[in-house]
Design an enzyme around this catalytic site. Structure first.
Site, PDB file in Angstrom:
ATOM      1  N   ARG A  44      11.304   0.670  -0.942  1.00  0.00           N
ATOM      2  CA  ARG A  44      11.955   1.977  -1.100  1.00  0.00           C
ATOM      3  C   ARG A  44      12.863   2.242   0.098  1.00  0.00           C
ATOM      4  O   ARG A  44      12.461   2.113   1.248  1.00  0.00           O
ATOM      5  CB  ARG A  44      10.903   3.078  -1.193  1.00  0.00           C
ATOM      6  CG  ARG A  44      11.505   4.464  -1.323  1.00  0.00           C
ATOM      7  CD  ARG A  44      10.452   5.527  -1.564  1.00  0.00           C
ATOM      8  NE  ARG A  44       9.419   5.487  -0.557  1.00  0.00           N
ATOM      9  CZ  ARG A  44       8.343   6.272  -0.582  1.00  0.00           C
ATOM     10  NH1 ARG A  44       8.183   7.108  -1.574  1.00  0.00           N
ATOM     11  NH2 ARG A  44       7.438   6.197   0.360  1.00  0.00           N
ATOM     12  N   GLY A  83       2.293   3.855   3.076  1.00  0.00           N
ATOM     13  CA  GLY A  83       2.176   5.199   3.639  1.00  0.00           C
ATOM     14  C   GLY A  83       3.330   5.616   4.535  1.00  0.00           C
ATOM     15  O   GLY A  83       3.168   6.470   5.402  1.00  0.00           O
ATOM     16  N   GLU A  84       4.523   5.051   4.306  1.00  0.00           N
ATOM     17  CA  GLU A  84       5.651   5.391   5.181  1.00  0.00           C
ATOM     18  C   GLU A  84       6.041   6.861   5.076  1.00  0.00           C
ATOM     19  O   GLU A  84       6.476   7.469   6.055  1.00  0.00           O
ATOM     20  CB  GLU A  84       6.856   4.506   4.874  1.00  0.00           C
ATOM     21  CG  GLU A  84       7.999   4.716   5.862  1.00  0.00           C
ATOM     22  CD  GLU A  84       9.141   3.726   5.698  1.00  0.00           C
ATOM     23  OE1 GLU A  84      10.270   4.063   6.097  1.00  0.00           O
ATOM     24  OE2 GLU A  84       8.904   2.624   5.167  1.00  0.00           O
ATOM     25  N   ARG A  86       4.013   9.422   4.686  1.00  0.00           N
ATOM     26  CA  ARG A  86       3.087  10.159   5.556  1.00  0.00           C
ATOM     27  C   ARG A  86       3.439   9.954   7.027  1.00  0.00           C
ATOM     28  O   ARG A  86       3.341  10.880   7.843  1.00  0.00           O
ATOM     29  CB  ARG A  86       1.650   9.705   5.281  1.00  0.00           C
ATOM     30  CG  ARG A  86       1.013  10.370   4.060  1.00  0.00           C
ATOM     31  CD  ARG A  86      -0.175   9.589   3.542  1.00  0.00           C
ATOM     32  NE  ARG A  86       0.247   8.456   2.726  1.00  0.00           N
ATOM     33  CZ  ARG A  86      -0.542   7.460   2.396  1.00  0.00           C
ATOM     34  NH1 ARG A  86      -1.788   7.429   2.812  1.00  0.00           N
ATOM     35  NH2 ARG A  86      -0.084   6.471   1.650  1.00  0.00           N
ATOM     36  N   ASN A 118       3.963   0.960  -4.088  1.00  0.00           N
ATOM     37  CA  ASN A 118       5.001   1.924  -4.484  1.00  0.00           C
ATOM     38  C   ASN A 118       5.192   1.973  -5.989  1.00  0.00           C
ATOM     39  O   ASN A 118       5.367   3.049  -6.558  1.00  0.00           O
ATOM     40  CB  ASN A 118       6.330   1.574  -3.802  1.00  0.00           C
ATOM     41  CG  ASN A 118       6.399   2.098  -2.380  1.00  0.00           C
ATOM     42  OD1 ASN A 118       6.571   3.283  -2.154  1.00  0.00           O
ATOM     43  ND2 ASN A 118       6.212   1.221  -1.413  1.00  0.00           N
TER      44      ASN A 118
END
Length: 302
Positions: A44, A83-84, A86, A118
């Protein structure tokens, strides 16, 4: 070539709803944000700013509920597996650390894990998913069937995403920026001429065409018709509808007759007197052709 990694027990070995499992982890670690780096192979690339601010506001109120997943790259450095969002939201809030699972992962599996995480959460746009699929296919020399087994998606689904990459860059950008959805974009793929693809694409943006209407145009263009002529015919039909048959010009009558003939694939006859009265007749040569014409009327009723 790097040794291929098999996911072993399937997606359940990696995912719980929207998080990658950390086999062998018995506790959650608090990791300094300054020691964390994003994954350069993260599928992403676009993060919704408004959604990110909303997540940051939530974290400010109640903290990070779900730990992110990291892999340790050195004594003082970690890389994000999952978890990018977050992580980014925590930076916005001004936190100095974040709860995280730390697991061991080979370089060749990190992108695969990030992709699966993702995709399962539907966080990627269609072009990002397509590029990630292509990257995995090329990097690990996989077939679409093998990739299907790894990510838990049907092979036909993967193939449909990959076909989007055959479209011109302008259309791919439009998909990425949500100017056009995947369903509309897929209808443009049968058009082999790039100029024709872009012409219909611009029309979709201008007119907000339905997928069904785009399919109609594409079918006509692939049979050799010009989009400009199709639009002229439709305009003539609209003129007749709005102004009444008796006010239509001879040219508009002829265009209407041509349009109806193409629509029914038969030589339609149209006559009209000075008072605006007339008739439309559709000749047929056999019972089969009559049934075909009747079926068209049945579809119009629906």
């Amino acid at each position: 070539m790097a040794k291929k990694m098999v996911l072993g027990r399937g997606l359940d070995a990696l995912i719980t709803i929207d998080e990658v499992k950390t086999e062998g982890s018995s506790s959650i670690n608090e990791i300094d944000l300054s020691k964390i780096q994003v994954n350069p192979d993260q599928p992403r690339h676009i993060f919704d700013e408004e959604a990110l601010r909303e997540l940051a506001a939530s974290i400010k109120q109640i903290g990070v509920i779900q730990p992110i997943t990291l892999r340790q790259t050195s004594d003082e450095s970690y890389q994000i597996i999952a978890g990018e969002r977050r992580y980014r939201a925590s930076l916005l809030v001004g936190l100095t650390s974040i709860p995280a699972y730390v697991r061991t992962a080979e370089d060749e599996t990190v992108m695969e894990m990030a992709l699966i995480e993702n995709i399962q959460r539907e966080d990627l746009n269609s072009i990002e998913i397509a590029l990630a699929y292509q990257n995995l296919l090329e990097t690990y020399d996989l077939t679409q069937e093998q990739l299907s087994e790894r990510v838990g998606k049907k092979r036909t689904t993967i193939a449909n995403y990959l076909r989007l990459l055959k479209l011109p860059a302008e259309i791919q950008m439009g998909i990425r920026d949500k100017k056009i959805d995947m369903a509309h974009a897929r209808t443009l793929i049968p058009l082999e001429d790039v100029a024709a693809q872009l012409e219909v694409y611009e029309l979709i943006l201008e007119e907000g065409l339905s997928v069904r209407k785009v399919e109609e145009y594409v079918r006509a263009i692939t049979k050799g018709e010009k989009l400009e002529e199709l639009l002229k015919e439709e305009k003539a039909v609209e003129v007749v509808k709005k102004s009444g048959v008796k006010k239509a010009t001879p040219e508009e009558f002829e265009m209407l007759k041509t349009h109806l003939s193409k629509f029914f694939a038969a030589k339609v006859q149209l006559t009209c007197n000075e008072n605006g009265k007339g008739k439309i007749s559709i000749p047929f040569k056999s019972e089969e052709e009559l049934e075909r014409i009747i079926s068209i009327f049945d579809q119009l009723k629906k």
